[in-house]
Design a protein around this motif. Structure first.
Motif, PDB file in Angstrom:
ATOM      1  N   ILE A 192       0.857  -1.189   0.000  1.00  0.00           N
ATOM      2  CA  ILE A 192       0.000   0.000   0.000  1.00  0.00           C
ATOM      3  C   ILE A 192       0.890   1.235   0.000  1.00  0.00           C
ATOM      4  O   ILE A 192       1.593   1.520   0.978  1.00  0.00           O
ATOM      5  N   PHE A 193       0.868   1.964  -1.096  1.00  0.00           N
ATOM      6  CA  PHE A 193       1.696   3.159  -1.225  1.00  0.00           C
ATOM      7  C   PHE A 193       1.067   4.359  -0.525  1.00  0.00           C
ATOM      8  O   PHE A 193       1.756   5.160   0.101  1.00  0.00           O
ATOM      9  N   ASN A 194      -0.246   4.501  -0.669  1.00  0.00           N
ATOM     10  CA  ASN A 194      -0.948   5.655  -0.111  1.00  0.00           C
ATOM     11  C   ASN A 194      -2.293   5.175   0.428  1.00  0.00           C
ATOM     12  O   ASN A 194      -3.182   4.822  -0.342  1.00  0.00           O
ATOM     13  N   LYS A 195      -2.440   5.146   1.758  1.00  0.00           N
ATOM     14  CA  LYS A 195      -3.666   4.627   2.353  1.00  0.00           C
ATOM     15  C   LYS A 195      -4.850   5.546   2.097  1.00  0.00           C
ATOM     16  O   LYS A 195      -5.988   5.081   1.969  1.00  0.00           O
ATOM     17  N   GLU A 196      -4.614   6.849   2.041  1.00  0.00           N
ATOM     18  CA  GLU A 196      -5.713   7.784   1.827  1.00  0.00           C
ATOM     19  C   GLU A 196      -6.341   7.594   0.458  1.00  0.00           C
ATOM     20  O   GLU A 196      -7.553   7.697   0.298  1.00  0.00           O
ATOM     21  N   LYS A 197      -5.529   7.313  -0.539  1.00  0.00           N
ATOM     22  CA  LYS A 197      -6.031   7.128  -1.895  1.00  0.00           C
ATOM     23  C   LYS A 197      -6.153   5.654  -2.285  1.00  0.00           C
ATOM     24  O   LYS A 197      -6.467   5.344  -3.434  1.00  0.00           O
ATOM     25  N   SER A 198      -5.896   4.768  -1.316  1.00  0.00           N
ATOM     26  CA  SER A 198      -5.963   3.318  -1.557  1.00  0.00           C
ATOM     27  C   SER A 198      -5.087   2.903  -2.732  1.00  0.00           C
ATOM     28  O   SER A 198      -5.439   2.020  -3.519  1.00  0.00           O
ATOM     29  N   THR A 199      -3.946   3.540  -2.856  1.00  0.00           N
ATOM     30  CA  THR A 199      -3.010   3.202  -3.925  1.00  0.00           C
ATOM     31  C   THR A 199      -2.219   1.975  -3.514  1.00  0.00           C
ATOM     32  O   THR A 199      -1.506   1.990  -2.505  1.00  0.00           O
ATOM     33  N   ASN A 200      -2.365   0.880  -4.274  1.00  0.00           N
ATOM     34  CA  ASN A 200      -1.690  -0.346  -3.888  1.00  0.00           C
ATOM     35  C   ASN A 200      -1.360  -1.183  -5.117  1.00  0.00           C
ATOM     36  O   ASN A 200      -1.985  -1.046  -6.178  1.00  0.00           O
ATOM     37  N   LEU A 201      -0.384  -2.044  -4.935  1.00  0.00           N
ATOM     38  CA  LEU A 201       0.028  -3.008  -5.948  1.00  0.00           C
ATOM     39  C   LEU A 201      -0.050  -4.389  -5.311  1.00  0.00           C
ATOM     40  O   LEU A 201       0.497  -4.605  -4.230  1.00  0.00           O
ATOM     41  N   ALA A 202      -0.730  -5.321  -5.978  1.00  0.00           N
ATOM     42  CA  ALA A 202      -0.946  -6.647  -5.386  1.00  0.00           C
ATOM     43  C   ALA A 202      -0.548  -7.738  -6.364  1.00  0.00           C
ATOM     44  O   ALA A 202      -0.781  -7.621  -7.573  1.00  0.00           O
ATOM     45  N   LEU A 203       0.045  -8.792  -5.833  1.00  0.00           N
ATOM     46  CA  LEU A 203       0.402  -9.982  -6.606  1.00  0.00           C
ATOM     47  C   LEU A 203      -0.289 -11.181  -5.962  1.00  0.00           C
ATOM     48  O   LEU A 203      -0.105 -11.460  -4.776  1.00  0.00           O
ATOM     49  N   ILE A 204      -1.097 -11.892  -6.744  1.00  0.00           N
ATOM     50  CA  ILE A 204      -1.828 -13.060  -6.270  1.00  0.00           C
ATOM     51  C   ILE A 204      -1.363 -14.285  -7.039  1.00  0.00           C
ATOM     52  O   ILE A 204      -1.339 -14.280  -8.277  1.00  0.00           O
TER      53      ILE A 204
END
Length: 743
Positions: free
Chosen positions: A356-368
């Motif tokens: 999670i890069f920015n919690k306020e903007k919910s900016t995230n990168l996920a690998l499943i």
């Protein structure tokens, strides 16, 4: 007409904007609580927190008390004065009275008002209203999803959504595509009910994030998480048909970040039952072992979850004796009994990584990453189907909110399926086994944009492109719109495309439990269909409470489809490409009202029109009911000590496949089957750390007469156990015990 529509649109736009409340829910350690229930007191307006513990909920004008609840925590009731102020809510470990926990009661099924999708959230409270031994028994009180037996011999169950079989419903576990191919016929029994935290049912076109396979909708199962408060749970079950189950789950926090959990399930129903005297077991004998181990790391910016799961199941059915209706059948002394045996081993593992890069903007990168190995050895008389299926799925996703109104999600995916099959599709033991390998690799990419105007108008459009190693490149567009002009009305519309690859024997090998000749055409098409939907939800204040009315219509139109033809030849099952029309129309209306404190009543009615072209003739799809009515009531006494639940289902009649003529000239079965009713009920007594429950299923004791055709001669051409449209066994009663301890 166009002027009237324009005037109506202006009137809707002139209505006051919907107030919304935003917030975040954390535990007393400061970690976000995922999938917490958030709802306004005395309304059906509810939502749940996302993967970051955040929520957005519409605020009715008269509402000022917001309740937040989650398993293992004390409910928190927040008095909201200013809707513009973001809430920060901390849940504490549940505080108990001497006998029970005093809580505000909420509906067990809530339609998510904040989601642009037409989505029902089935909570653990709803799952506790029935025995719910597995996923297939979790929809007893749900009007949208039908669960029925696929045949009268193997115990395979199938889901139907929007009038179509479960193969057109994308099954997800924790938003990962799962239970595809060889696992599909018996998948509903592979997920123990006590393991589930919640179920989300989305109808119609869904998000493109999870792939291209959802045609009529998605069903997503959320399991219990190790990062929730430490707990130990036990569930024991015993039924009058001598079915016994034991379930256990526990989790522990190793430190502030690490947690782990163990889930275990044992099932045993190994006694023979032949109540109708046709010589065949009414239900197969089943023994199952199921285990899952989960891990979680909850960092400030990095989140990791992983799981390994193993299951072994032995399923035995078929003939128990040569007796039929109490009389001996004139067969040679050396005639062997017709036996069915299905032995399955299944292994799964997944890992989710998110930064999670920015919690306020919910900016995230996920690998499943997900992988499964499914090994099944099945015998139907002398017909055999053995398969080793391997599946790998990977997904890389990026999501961010540019501002309060604009957000985007984009990603890459890869799915690989491998089927190693050996089979014999006739009862001649001298016939050599056939061997075949099916494999498909599908890389893909998607982008999805969402625009949210003050939670009044939400637009979501998605597009994905995939390339199949078998069928080449194909594109999946999907679009959704939600319009909430005021606090008492939500309107939704959707349109989207879906595709799926057929694995004929892997998905339909239960059809081998018959004397029908199996015909599989070469070069079967990839299935392709459009789905169109419209739904409306009304939340009307009536006598100080909220009357919830939902109405929806869906149309599914197949452009390409694999047709299972049981009509052209009553002694054959023919898998062939669609040559003509195939569609489904579904209309459903549902009303829910809490008449007084603790008591809620839901009534629903659904009409279904499903037709497919068989041998150039457009016919009703066989073994599909024309309607379904449901009436379900729940009452919980003050302090929540006692709970009473009753559900009545009214199932409409439908068409049977074409019959053959018996020796006396009469048809082997009627052209149509008649409507029937089923009643289920449960009583629960809650204590501080445990509860006991007792109930019954199919208490009307309705049974389909002679569910197995030609049972007297299972080695003959007239034998067929797949003509199933109703219950194959009568009333079943049960008792159970639940133990719950939270640290």
């Amino acid at each position: 007409m166009k002027y009237m529509l324009s005037l109506s649109a202006l009137l809707w736009l002139a209505l006051p904007a919907v107030a919304q409340v935003k917030g975040i829910v954390k535990d007393n350690a400061g970690e976000p609580v995922v999938a917490a229930n958030v709802f306004w007191v005395n309304t059906t307006n509810g939502t749940s927190t996302d993967e970051n513990g955040r929520f957005v909920i519409n605020r009715p004008s008269s509402a000022n008390k917001l309740v937040v609840s989650f398993i293992g925590y004390e409910n928190d009731t927040v008095f909201v004065k200013d809707s513009s102020k973001e809430l920060a809510i901390t849940l504490q470990t549940g505080v108990m009275m001497d006998e029970v926990q005093v809580v505000e009661r909420r509906m067990g099924v809530v339609k998510s008002r904040s989601s642009v999708l037409n989505q029902d959230m089935i909570s653990s409270a709803e799952l506790a209203r029935a025995a719910c031994c597995n996923l297939g028994e979790s929809f007893t009180t749900n009007p949208s999803v039908d669960v029925s037996y696929s045949d009268a011999a193997t115990g395979a169950k199938q889901i139907k959504l929007l009038g179509l079989s479960g193969t057109y419903v994308q099954m997800l576990t924790e938003n990962i595509p799962n239970y595809r191919g060889a696992s599909a016929p018996f998948a509903l029994g592979y997920i123990p009910g006590p393991w589930m935290q919640s179920i989300q049912v989305s109808k119609g076109s869904s998000s493109v994030k999870n792939g291209y396979e959802a045609i009529t909708g998605q069903i997503n199962v959320e399991f219990k998480k190790p990062q929730t408060p430490q707990s130990v749970n036990v569930n024991l079950f015993a039924g009058s048909k001598e079915k016994y189950e034991a379930n256990f789950d526990a989790n522990i926090h190793l430190n502030k970040r690490w947690s782990t959990g163990l889930l275990a399930h044992y099932e045993n129903s190994t006694r023979s039952h032949d109540d109708n005297g046709d010589g065949f077991l009414d239900m197969p004998k089943v023994k199952q072992y199921n285990f899952q181990n989960r891990w979680a790391w909850m960092g400030d910016h990095y989140v990791f979850q992983a799981s390994v799961k193993a299951m072994k199941e032995d399923r035995t059915g078929g003939q128990a004796t040569h007796l039929h209706t109490g009389e001996a059948i004139e067969t040679p002394a050396n005639t062997e009994l017709y036996k069915i045996g299905i032995n399955t081993e299944r292994y799964e593992a997944f890992a989710k990584n998110a930064y999670i890069f920015n919690k306020e903007k919910s900016t995230n990168l996920a690998l499943i990453l997900f992988g499964s190995l499914h090994k099944q050895d099945a015998g139907y008389g002398h017909k055999l189907y053995d398969v080793d299926q391997k599946n790998f799925y990977g997904s890389l996703l990026f999501e961010t909110n540019f501002d309060e109104r604009n957000s985007i999600s984009a990603g890459l995916s890869l799915n690989h399926d491998y089927f190693d099959q050996s089979y014999r599709v006739d009862n001649d033991k001298t016939t050599a086994l056939l061997h075949g390998v099916e494999k498909e690799t599908v890389p893909g990419a998607y982008v999805q944009y969402t625009y949210n105007w003050d939670n009044k108008l939400t637009l979501m459009g998605g597009l994905r492109a995939d390339h199949s190693s078998i069928y080449g490149t194909f594109v999946t567009p999907r679009a959704h719109i939600k319009y909430a002009p005021n606090e008492w009305l939500n309107l939704r519309a959707s349109v989207g495309k879906g595709y799926r690859t057929n694995h004929v024997l892997a998905e339909n090998n239960y059809l081998l439990a018959s004397g029908r000749k199996v015909i599989i055409d070469p070069n079967l098409d990839q299935e392709e269909a459009w789905n169109y939907g419209f739904s409306s939800s009304f939340y009307l204040p009536v006598f100080g409470k909220t009357l919830n009315i939902n109405a929806e219509y869906y149309y599914t139109d197949f452009h390409r489809q694999m047709v299972i033809d049981l009509d052209s030849d009553p002694h054959a099952v023919h898998f062939t490409n669609l040559d003509g029309q195939s569609y489904s129309h579904t209309f459903q209306a549902e009303v829910t009202y809490p008449f007084f404190k603790g008591f809620t009543l839901t009534a629903a009615y659904r009409l279904t029109d499903v037709k497919t072209t068989y041998n150039k003739e457009l016919l009703e799809r066989p073994l599909t009911g024309k309607y379904k009515g449901l009436l379900t009531a729940s009452y919980q006494t003050p302090l929540g000590i006692w709970q009473f639940d009753v559900t009545l289902q009214m199932n409409g009649g439908g068409r049977m496949p074409a019959s053959y003529a018996l020796a006396d000239g009469h048809p082997s079965w009627d052209a149509r089957y008649k409507p029937y009713e089923q009643l289920s009920a449960q009583v629960t007594r809650w204590f501080r750390h445990w509860s006991v429950y007792a109930g019954g299923e199919n208490m009307t004791n309705f049974k389909q007469k002679n569910p197995i055709m030609g049972a007297a001669d299972p080695w003959g051409a007239n034998f067929d156990s797949t003509m199933i449209w109703g219950p194959v066994h009568g009333a079943m009663y049960y008792v159970g015990f639940r133990f719950n301890w939270n640290k």
